[in-house]
Design a protein around this motif. Structure first.
Motif, PDB file in Angstrom:
ATOM      1  N   VAL A  78       0.839  -1.209   0.000  1.00 42.17           N
ATOM      2  CA  VAL A  78       0.000   0.000   0.000  1.00 42.17           C
ATOM      3  C   VAL A  78       0.874   1.259   0.000  1.00 42.17           C
ATOM      4  O   VAL A  78       2.047   1.209   0.360  1.00 42.17           O
ATOM      5  N   GLU A  79       0.250   2.367  -0.392  1.00 42.05           N
ATOM      6  CA  GLU A  79       0.952   3.655  -0.376  1.00 42.05           C
ATOM      7  C   GLU A  79       0.865   4.279   1.009  1.00 42.05           C
ATOM      8  O   GLU A  79      -0.221   4.321   1.595  1.00 42.05           O
ATOM      9  N   VAL A  80       1.998   4.763   1.506  1.00 44.54           N
ATOM     10  CA  VAL A  80       1.988   5.477   2.792  1.00 44.54           C
ATOM     11  C   VAL A  80       2.560   6.880   2.594  1.00 44.54           C
ATOM     12  O   VAL A  80       3.492   7.073   1.824  1.00 44.54           O
ATOM     13  N   LEU A  99       5.923   4.806  -1.516  1.00 52.48           N
ATOM     14  CA  LEU A  99       5.701   6.249  -1.413  1.00 52.48           C
ATOM     15  C   LEU A  99       5.215   6.736  -2.772  1.00 52.48           C
ATOM     16  O   LEU A  99       5.825   6.409  -3.797  1.00 52.48           O
ATOM     17  N   GLY A 100       4.143   7.512  -2.786  1.00 50.53           N
ATOM     18  CA  GLY A 100       3.567   7.991  -4.041  1.00 50.53           C
ATOM     19  C   GLY A 100       4.296   9.220  -4.566  1.00 50.53           C
ATOM     20  O   GLY A 100       5.093   9.847  -3.854  1.00 50.53           O
ATOM     21  N   ALA A 101       3.976   9.554  -5.816  1.00 49.29           N
ATOM     22  CA  ALA A 101       4.655  10.665  -6.489  1.00 49.29           C
ATOM     23  C   ALA A 101       4.462  11.987  -5.748  1.00 49.29           C
ATOM     24  O   ALA A 101       5.353  12.839  -5.727  1.00 49.29           O
ATOM     25  N   ILE A 126       9.801   3.500  -3.922  1.00 48.26           N
ATOM     26  CA  ILE A 126       9.586   4.945  -3.979  1.00 48.26           C
ATOM     27  C   ILE A 126       9.340   5.374  -5.419  1.00 48.26           C
ATOM     28  O   ILE A 126      10.142   5.116  -6.307  1.00 48.26           O
ATOM     29  N   LYS A 127       8.177   6.004  -5.622  1.00 51.57           N
ATOM     30  CA  LYS A 127       7.846   6.476  -6.961  1.00 51.57           C
ATOM     31  C   LYS A 127       8.626   7.739  -7.274  1.00 51.57           C
ATOM     32  O   LYS A 127       9.008   8.488  -6.363  1.00 51.57           O
ATOM     33  N   ASN A 128       8.796   7.996  -8.563  1.00 55.69           N
ATOM     34  CA  ASN A 128       9.462   9.256  -8.936  1.00 55.69           C
ATOM     35  C   ASN A 128       8.540  10.423  -8.538  1.00 55.69           C
ATOM     36  O   ASN A 128       7.324  10.261  -8.451  1.00 55.69           O
TER      37      ASN A 128
HETATM   38  C1  PEP Z   1      -1.381   5.171  -7.257  1.00 52.97           C
HETATM   39  O1  PEP Z   1      -0.479   4.334  -7.389  1.00 52.97           O
HETATM   40  O2  PEP Z   1      -2.575   4.899  -7.229  1.00 52.97           O
HETATM   41  C2  PEP Z   1      -0.995   6.589  -7.211  1.00 52.97           C
HETATM   42  C3  PEP Z   1      -1.650   7.500  -6.514  1.00 52.97           C
HETATM   43  O3  PEP Z   1       0.052   6.831  -7.996  1.00 52.97           O
HETATM   44  P1  PEP Z   1       1.036   8.094  -8.159  1.00 52.97           P
HETATM   45  O4  PEP Z   1       1.612   8.350  -6.809  1.00 52.97           O
HETATM   46  O5  PEP Z   1       2.013   7.557  -9.146  1.00 52.97           O
HETATM   47  O6  PEP Z   1       0.220   9.215  -8.713  1.00 52.97           O
END
Ligand code: PEP
Ligand code: MN
Length: 353
Positions: A78-80, A99-101, A126-128
């Motif tokens: 999940v995203e935190v 971690l989201g963008a 970790i997303k860009n």
């Molecule tokens: C997601 O993965 O649903 C998301 C919010 O992605 P991002 O952070 O890449 O916008």
């Protein structure tokens, strides 16, 4: 878990957002049935641009994910974005965090998450960041590593840009490739869903990332994509996902070929960027010509003034020579620019006020 995390390619799929218990469980079961998915994703807290949109089901969705794991054996991710998210996710045995963008852009948030993770042994992706800033992306990685995180990976989800209409977030492949150069041993996966923002381009982007030797994919899937509460346009059914994965070609066993493809893609992307900049500059040049046109009109001066044009050419020949550009090219290029400029001025001068 260690085993799953180290699998290559690592395939992560699941809904953009956890919506209901049934939706999470049904999606998870259908994904597990394909036998091609290694990890289940679902957004629990959703950062949305505007208030009033679905902002995630929150902590009460976490038991659904735990249940999905129990039924299917799929680890969860999940995203935190805050310390509290980390605490809640850990409490419900989430296996991998990301971690989201919108979090990676903010060093305060990244540090808060990193501090909450101190002493915890869990993989983190970790997303860009939303905009093309590699220092923020590598800074985020360093913050996680500094608190002792051993298993850090990167997700390429494209970058926000003006003037790129094909994608929701332009892939700018040279940027993840540069990150691979900086962190050669780190897992890098591609998220075609957030790059494309629609279903039609997904396959091509997934294939391209594989050709560039990415270590896996994160793709959003939903049992009823059209009625998803977030990112409906880009989600696909687990069945469609399975077909997509089957159609991907995992080619280029030979590492020389891989290097060649990667180098070529980097150079082509650089050329695209430079061409974009050149066009933007030419557009600006013509706007200036428009302004000159209106001054000339006000002052009753002809468009073409031969001296001025010779002047421009002389300057360009000199500069061009130093840059390795032939006189012939400079002449042809400036002729074209000049014609366009005259036609702009012409329009301005002959338009009614
Ligand atoms: C997601 O993965 O649903 C998301 C919010 O992605 P991002 O952070 O890449 O916008
Ligand atoms: Mn999404």
């Amino acid at each position: 878990m260690q085993e799953k995390w180290n699998k290559r390619p690592l395939i992560i799929s699941g809904p953009c957002s956890a919506e209901t218990e049934e939706q999470v469980l049904e999606t998870a079961v259908a994904l597990a049935k394909t036998g091609k998915v290694d990890m289940l994703r679902a957004g629990i807290w959703k950062p949305r641009t505007k208030p009033g949109l679905f902002e995630g089901i929150g902590t009460r969705g976490l038991p659904w994910l735990l249940q999905a794991k129990k039924i299917t054996g799929l680890p969860t991710t999940v995203e935190v974005a805050t310390a509290k998210h980390v605490e809640d996710a850990l409490q419900f045995d989430v296996d991998v965090l990301w971690l989201g963008a919108r979090t990676t852009v903010n060093p305060f948030s990244v540090q808060e998450v990193a501090d909450a993770l101190r002493g915890v042994d869990i993989p983190v992706l970790i997303k860009n960041p939303i905009h093309p800033d590699l220092e923020l992306w590598s800074g985020g990685i360093e913050r996680l590593q500094k608190v002792g995180m051993q298993q850090v990976g990167m997700i390429h989800r494209g970058f926000s840009s003006y003037g790129n209409t094909d994608f929701r977030n332009a892939p700018m492949w040279h940027l993840p490739i540069e990150m691979k150069r900086r962190f050669p041993d780190m897992l890098l996966i591609c998220d075609p869903s957030h790059i494309c923002g629609n279903r039609t381009l997904l396959q091509g982007i997934a294939q391209k990332s594989i050709d560039l030797d990415f270590g896996g994919l994160m793709l959003e899937s939903h049992i009823d994509p059209d009625n998803a509460w977030s990112d409906a346009k880009q989600q696909i059914t687990p069945e469609r996902l399975s077909e997509m994965l089957d159609a991907l070609v995992w080619r280029f066993e030979n590492s020389n070929e891989k290097e060649f493809i990667t180098a070529l893609a980097t150079l082509r992307e650089q050329i695209n960027q430079v061409d974009d900049e050149l066009l933007t500059l030419l557009g600006q040049r013509m706007k200036i010509a428009d302004k000159i046109g209106s001054y000339k009109k006000e002052n009753n001066i002809t468009i073409l003034q031969t001296n001025r044009w010779n002047n421009i050419l002389e300057r360009a020949f000199l500069k061009g020579e130093a840059l390795g550009l032939s006189k012939e090219f400079i002449t042809r290029y400036f002729d074209a620019v000049h014609l366009e400029s005259i036609s702009h001025q012409n329009k301005v001068m002959n338009s009614p006020l």
